[in-house]
Design an enzyme around this catalytic site. Structure first.
Site, PDB file in Angstrom:
ATOM      1  N   CYS A 409       0.797  -1.218   0.000  1.00 22.37           N
ATOM      2  CA  CYS A 409       0.000   0.000   0.000  1.00 22.37           C
ATOM      3  C   CYS A 409       0.831   1.269   0.000  1.00 22.37           C
ATOM      4  CB  CYS A 409      -0.978  -0.010   1.167  1.00 22.37           C
ATOM      5  SG  CYS A 409      -0.198  -0.229   2.770  1.00 22.37           S
ATOM      6  N   HIS A 453      -2.765   0.703   6.775  1.00 23.60           N
ATOM      7  CA  HIS A 453      -2.949   0.864   5.338  1.00 23.60           C
ATOM      8  C   HIS A 453      -2.648   2.310   4.947  1.00 23.60           C
ATOM      9  CE1 HIS A 453      -4.347  -0.326   1.503  1.00 23.60           C
ATOM     10  NE2 HIS A 453      -5.405   0.498   1.494  1.00 23.60           N
ATOM     11  N   ASP A 469      -8.119   4.239  -3.764  1.00 24.04           N
ATOM     12  CA  ASP A 469      -7.206   3.277  -3.141  1.00 24.04           C
ATOM     13  C   ASP A 469      -6.497   2.493  -4.232  1.00 24.04           C
ATOM     14  OD1 ASP A 469      -5.802   1.500  -1.657  1.00 24.04           O
ATOM     15  OD2 ASP A 469      -7.464   0.963  -0.335  1.00 24.04           O
TER      16      ASP A 469
END
Lengths: 704, 317
Positions: A409, A453, A469
């Site tokens: 991430c 995250h 995302d």
């Protein structure tokens, strides 16, 4: 025998249990302190036991002194100070071991036990979990058994002593519960000492650099628990917002400001309202992670411009916040300075990056289309989600985008924001947690450090900040499903497919059982946190309100009343019945022996009065005559049958003849004097024939 | 006499001359055993029977024979073996050809002093014949009850129950003995004297009679008149209570044990020349009176270890 001397018999009966208890007391500290500190205590226990069985010599004062220096040096070596949580506790542990080696009198033995009780409590400075609490209770039981052994229970077998100790601890539990519930709770961190150094070993940090989150990535440690009031948001909406990063220096992402500004204006929210309680583990930062986007929150928290919540001070103990959130938010306009910060890039982008972005700009220059194009790029090019990405040489962003193409991430969100900024779209990185693990036993969501995250937000004119995302583009499972993965040997993450998972669960019921047990334990632990550890002033106030106790005065009265009632009941149960004090002769006798007690002559409860008189005569020859006559008359009255008033008068008169010990002997009653007297007793016994009190010799001969 | 108490405590140091002479003489035969001998005489005064438990060869039999000689009592010894029959103890009727009738031949039990040697080597049947006689001080044989002589004193010896070939006495029968004592090995000084000196048995015939039977009977009645104050009875009861309540013991002391304790303490006080019992008297006799009546919950422990908690933990009220 002097009451404070340590007889070998007493040691033999008590020391093994005491040493075992001490060794166990310091065992949990191995998790928090360097191993040699508890090891020091273990060695001391071993040495003391060896001394007991004559396998090791007693330590001379010099060696004890050197050992003390060594112990203090050890502590200093590790912590560079003698206070603070670690340093102070370590000093206590070392002191405990030294005191054990140095014990000379019964009082020292008691001191060691009390010190050990204190050391048992210091473990709570490090951990307050259920196993530690249970362990402490067990250790306290052991120490109670030691005290029982020291208080005349040494003839009880070990099992009896332990059983009695457990009984006493069990009897103390109701009192403990009452005190826990009613004693005013201290606001603030009871178990936390001033922190030694803020080690960011758990939780998010205030900057993002490849590798930061990966350290958290495999930790199953809980970050927070969430109890939802009604509905649970779907997995793809479970974004728990944390710090936001604007500033990029080519490698590190940072917030770009020192203190976050409070929100000027709350965003307009829409969508389902989720109400929930968030129980946050201590992470030593001020951040609180609301579900996006927070709507209502306790007054002690501040909403900052970047959308997350901030506590007044770093969170050093478990805290529970009741919050509500709604998924859709619309922010106000972007200020000029914000736009500038949201477009900042360090230096000139790499050739390949410019080429790529220029290609996209030619296709469609709208912000939304650019974002979609970038996501498509991540999806279509061979990008791999991996928790152990290879090292990148040169420009980290370009290296990731074009060479390694393996990352997680951090890499994806960082690269995405960078690309957006190159393309002229205001963008920023948001960190926090994503997802969570539903515990069906306790009905709560557990968010672990592994759920940390990072994602991106871009500014769309009209919509405001919009969450994108990029990790979802590469590994949608990471977002949409509860994460349940195992990192392969090369660090590539293999997501378990639903089929494989179902199959696996059916194949291995053991795994299922263990999973069940794990969930159950999480539920119990959560309840412990919620009901016991979180019982602070606030919860206590609510509890007392429910009981109808509103003000502290009434609480103090009721508490005093309750405790005195308890005390009265126990006194009524334990008060020895028909105490002989009704006998006037006995009263006089007690008064006189109290005088002798000032001189260090105490009659043991089971010591006969005539024997005591003989002992007094041996120890204090000057008292032999007066106390002898007094005792004679007393025995005649008490055991001889009749009790004429004249005899009592005479007893009083004889008692007055005994000096009260304040004169003369008082000024040199130091420790040396005590030693001399102790020696005097044994000496007198050894050379009884020469001794100048012939009255006692007859008494002596038949009692051997 | 009580007003200034002088009788009470001072006399404690000056033992009754009768007893001191008795003790001195006994000590000259059995070396280094003053305390056990004093307990033996105390037991005798309290009209109780005595059980000596120890390994063979520490002078159990010599002790019994010395006492018999000093008291001028007729003495008989019964060696208990596994084939001993009750009739061997009590006696039996034997057909007399001259008078054409059965005539009772009294057994060894009809002596003022009986030494029952190695009582736990015989079967329970023979044991109980003697123990019944001890309790009732009479013997019923073939329907006829015959009284035993006064004084009547049984000294039984037994080997530690751990030895092979023993029938341990059950608790109810142990209770018949007022005291149980252990002799133990002599200390090195006494042992040296023993090794250097002559045969102990040879000394016995030369011993003077220190306390004739008539005087012994008088003293035995005087024991009963020794005063036990309420305060002292409180102490006895505290001891009994402790033995019954404490988790240390398997079972407490019985009321009979309480009586035995008091009685033995009275005899001890009398030997000290006192007219009242002191807590110290109780403590002096407690190990031998209570030692065989109590059993530690931990199963085992010497006599001293068994009564130590009583002596140490029970406060004198």
């Amino acid at each position: 025998m002097s009451p404070s001397a340590l007889s070998p018999e007493l040691l033999r009966r008590n020391l093994p249990l005491l040493c075992a208890a001490l060794a166990l007391v310091v065992t949990p500290h191995t998790a928090d302190l360097p191993l040699d500190i508890p090891g020091f205590v273990w060695l001391a226990c071993g040495w003391r036991l060896a001394m007991l069985y004559d396998k090791a010599p007693a330590l001379a004062r010099v060696s004890l002194f050197l050992l003390t220096l060594a112990g203090a040096g050890l502590v200093y070596l590790h912590f560079h100070k003698f206070y603070g949580r670690e340093g102070g506790t370590a000093l206590f542990l070392v002191g405990l071991g030294l005191k054990l080696l140095e014990m000379r009198s019964l009082r020292d033995l008691y001191l060691v036990v009390y010190l050990a009780l204190f050391v048992a409590v210091t473990e709570y400075l490090f951990s307050q979990s259920i196993p530690i609490a249970a362990y402490t209770l067990g250790v306290v039981t052991l120490l109670m058994s030691c005290l029982i052994g020291l208080n005349g229970g040494e003839s009880l077998s070990l099992v009896h002593r332990l059983r009695l100790g457990a009984k006493m601890v069990a009897q103390a539990i109701p009192v403990m519960v009452v005190l826990f519930l009613f004693l005013p709770r201290i606001a603030g961190p009871l178990w936390k000492l001033p922190e030694d150094e803020p080690s960011g070993k758990t939780g998010l940090s205030d900057s993002m650099e490849p590798g930061e989150i990966s350290r958290l990535g495999l930790s199953r440690e809980t970050a927070f628990h969430v109890d939802f009031e009604a509905t649970l948001p779907p997995p793809q909406e479970r974004y728990w917002r944390g710090p936001v990063f604007w500033q990029f220096d080519g490698r590190r992402w940072t917030a770009g400001y020192d203190t976050p500004l409070p929100a000027r204006q709350p965003p307009q929210l829409s969508g389902t309202t989720y109400r929930y309680a968030l129980t946050l583990e201590p992470h030593r930062r001020r951040w609180v992670f609301p579900l996006e986007t927070a709507e209502s929150f306790p007054a002690e928290l501040t909403r900052v411009e970047d959308g997350f919540l901030l506590a007044v001070e770093p969170i050093r103990e478990r805290r529970r916040y009741v919050l509500s959130s709604r998924p859709a938010a619309r922010f106000n306009a972007l200020s000029e300075s914000e736009r500038r910060r949201a477009l900042q890039i360090p230096g000139i982008p790499d050739e390949r990056v410019r080429e790529l972005v220029n290609g996209w700009l030619l296709e469609n220059p709208s912000a939304e289309a650019l974002a979609q194009r970038a996501l498509r790029h991540f999806r279509e090019e061979p990008f791999v989600y991996s928790l152990r990405p290879p090292a990148i040489a040169g420009d980290p962003v370009a290296g990731f985008l074009f060479d390694t193409r393996r990352g997680f991430c951090e890499h994806y969100s960082g690269a995405f924001v960078y690309l957006m900024r190159v393309a002229g779209v205001p963008a920023r990185v948001v960190t926090g947690y994503q997802g969570g693990h539903w515990n069906p036993v306790g009905h709560f969501l557990e968010v672990a450090q592994a759920d940390a995250h990072a994602w991106a937000e871009i500014w769309l004119d009209g919509d405001g900040w919009t969450r994108i995302d990029p990790t979802a583009a590469v590994a949608p499972e990471r977002i949409e499903r509860e994460m349940e993965f195992a990192a392969g040997a090369d660090g590539a993450v293999v997501f378990a497919s639903p089929v494989a998972e179902a199959l696996g669960e059916r194949l291995s019921s053991l795994h299922g059982l263990m999973r069940e047990a794990g969930l159950m334990w999480d539920a119990v632990d959560h309840a412990w946190v919620q009901w016991v550890l979180a019982y602070g002033p606030e919860n206590q106030g609510r509890f007392l309100d429910r009981l109808g106790i509103v003000d502290w005065n009434r609480l103090v009265y009721s508490l005093t009343g309750l405790l005195s009632a308890l005390a009265l009941v126990s006194f009524a149960l334990l008060w020895p019945r028909n105490r002989g004090a009704a006998d006037p002769a006995l009263r006089i006798y007690r008064r006189i022996t109290a005088k002798l007690e000032h001189m260090g002559l105490t009659r043991g409860p089971a010591e006969g009065m005539a024997d005591f008189a003989a002992r007094v005569a041996r120890t204090r020859p000057e008292l032999a005559e007066s106390f002898g006559r007094f005792t004679e008359l007393f025995l005649a009255i008490r055991y001889g049958g009749s009790e004429p008033a004249a005899a009592l008068e005479r007893l009083k008169a004889l008692g007055r003849e005994i000096p009260s010990g304040q004169r003369g002997s008082h000024q040199h009653r130091g420790l040396g004097d005590l030693d001399a007297r102790t020696q005097g007793i044994s000496g007198a016994a050894a050379e009884a024939p020469h001794h100048q009190c012939p009255q006692t010799s007859g008494n002596h001969s038949h009692r051997q | 006499m009580l007003a200034d108490g002088s009788h009470f405590f001072r006399n404690r140091r000056n033992m009754d001359p009768v007893f001191s002479r008795l003790l001195e003489t006994a000590n000259s035969v059995i070396l280094g055993k003053e305390h056990p001998i004093r307990l033996c005489i105390c037991c005798l005064l309290a009209r109780g029977h005595l059980l000596i438990e120890d390994v063979p060869g520490v002078g159990k039999t010599t002790l019994a024979r010395t006492l018999a000689a000093l008291l001028g009592l007729k003495y008989q010894r019964i060696q208990f073996t596994s084939d001993l029959l009750p009739a061997d103890v009590l006696g039996s009727s034997i057909y007399d050809a001259a008078t054409h009738s059965f005539r009772f031949h009294p057994g060894p039990v009809f002596n003022p002093m009986v030494l029952a040697d190695e009582i736990n080597r015989s079967t329970p049947r023979a044991q109980s014949a003697l123990l019944e006689a001890m309790e009732e001080r009479q013997v019923t044989v073939e329907g006829e009850t015959r009284p035993l002589p006064e004084p009547f004193f049984v000294i039984a010896t037994q080997n530690p129950n751990t030895q092979i070939g023993t029938f341990p006495l059950p608790e109810s029968q142990l209770d018949r003995f007022l005291m149980r004592i252990e002799l133990g090995y002599p200390d090195s000084r006494a042992e040296r004297e023993l090794l250097m000196g002559e045969e102990r048995y040879a000394l016995l015939p030369q011993l003077p009679v220190c306390l004739p039977a008539e005087e012994l009977l008088v003293l035995q009645t005087r024991v009963r008149n020794v005063h036990a104050s309420p305060a002292l009875l409180d102490y006895v009861q505290a001891l009994l209570h402790f033995s019954r309540e404490s988790p240390l013991y398997q079972g407490g002391l019985s009321p009979r044990a309480g009586l035995a304790l008091l009685h033995a303490a009275k005899a001890w006080a009398l030997m000290d020349g006192r007219a009242a019992v002191l807590p110290e008297d109780i403590q002096a006799v407690l190990p031998s009176v209570a030692g065989h009546r109590l059993k530690l919950a931990s199963n085992g422990g010497s006599m001293a270890a068994t009564v130590a908690p009583l002596l140490r933990d029970v406060a004198i009220p």
